[in-house]
Each structure stands twice: as structure tokens, then as C-alpha cells.
Write a protein that holds these residues in place. Structure first.
Motif, PDB file in Angstrom:
ATOM      1  N   CYS A 198      30.440  93.030  48.455  1.00 20.70           N
ATOM      2  CA  CYS A 198      31.856  92.986  48.118  1.00 20.70           C
ATOM      3  C   CYS A 198      32.236  94.136  47.179  1.00 20.70           C
ATOM      4  O   CYS A 198      31.604  94.324  46.142  1.00 20.70           O
ATOM      5  N   CYS A 223      33.643  92.354  43.666  1.00 24.96           N
ATOM      6  CA  CYS A 223      32.809  91.661  42.681  1.00 24.96           C
ATOM      7  C   CYS A 223      31.324  91.976  42.849  1.00 24.96           C
ATOM      8  O   CYS A 223      30.506  91.542  42.053  1.00 24.96           O
ATOM      9  N   SER A 243      29.287  90.919  45.097  1.00 21.56           N
ATOM     10  CA  SER A 243      28.527  89.844  45.730  1.00 21.56           C
ATOM     11  C   SER A 243      28.094  90.235  47.137  1.00 21.56           C
ATOM     12  O   SER A 243      28.793  90.972  47.832  1.00 21.56           O
ATOM     13  N   CYS A 271      34.794  87.103  51.036  1.00 18.08           N
ATOM     14  CA  CYS A 271      33.753  87.036  50.030  1.00 18.08           C
ATOM     15  C   CYS A 271      33.808  85.688  49.331  1.00 18.08           C
ATOM     16  O   CYS A 271      34.869  85.265  48.880  1.00 18.08           O
ATOM     17  N   GLY A 330      32.168  85.144  46.645  1.00 22.22           N
ATOM     18  CA  GLY A 330      32.033  85.396  45.220  1.00 22.22           C
ATOM     19  C   GLY A 330      33.379  85.411  44.521  1.00 22.22           C
ATOM     20  O   GLY A 330      33.539  84.863  43.437  1.00 22.22           O
ATOM     21  N   CYS A 331      34.365  86.050  45.150  1.00 21.36           N
ATOM     22  CA  CYS A 331      35.668  86.200  44.489  1.00 21.36           C
ATOM     23  C   CYS A 331      36.831  85.854  45.420  1.00 21.36           C
ATOM     24  O   CYS A 331      37.984  86.039  45.058  1.00 21.36           O
TER      25      CYS A 331
HETATM   26 ZN    ZN Z   1      33.785  89.415  46.010  1.00 24.21          ZN
END
Ligand code: ZN
Length: 64
Positions: free
Chosen positions: A8, A11, A13, A28, A30-31
Motif C-alpha cells: 500500500c 500505509c 501494508s 488495503c 491496513g488503511c
Molecule cells: Zn494501506
């Protein structure tokens, strides 16, 4: 062979995925960032397009 999804850009990830159903886009976990192609295509082309759109994203600058 499918193109690799890059980590990503927002972030960092590697928990990034592509939707199975049309319209294909990359997201993603992660974010919660999502990158959708502007004109989604069907089938394999749509998946490639989504991956390319994601991978074209540059990492955000680190300066605050
Ligand atoms: Zn992310």
C-alpha cells in the motif's frame, strides 16, 4: 501470470487485495484505501487494469 500487487502506497501494508466481482478494484485492509480504475473493464482485463492502477500509485511523501 497475474501482476504483483505492490504494498500500500498510503500505509505500507502488504495486506492488499483485489475484488473478485466486477468492478474490480484494489483495496488495503491496513488503511481501507481503495484504488478504482476510472473505466473498469470486464474479466481479466479489468483485473489487470485494477492492479496497474494500484501499482501506479506513488508512495506519499514522508514530510509532515
Ligand atoms: Zn494501506
Amino acid at each position: 501470470m497475474m501482476d504483483e500487487l505492490k504494498p500500500c502506497p498510503f500505509c505500507g501494508s502488504t495486506d492488499v487485495h483485489i475484488t473478485d466481482a466486477w468492478p474490480h478494484y484494489v483495496y488495503c485492509l491496513g488503511c481501507n484505501a481503495r484504488v478504482k480504475p476510472i473505466n473498469p473493464q470486464f474479466g481479466e482485463d479489468g483485473i489487470k487494469e485494477a492492479v496497474m492502477a494500484w501499482n501506479r500509485r506513488r508512495p506519499v511523501k514522508e514530510d509532515t
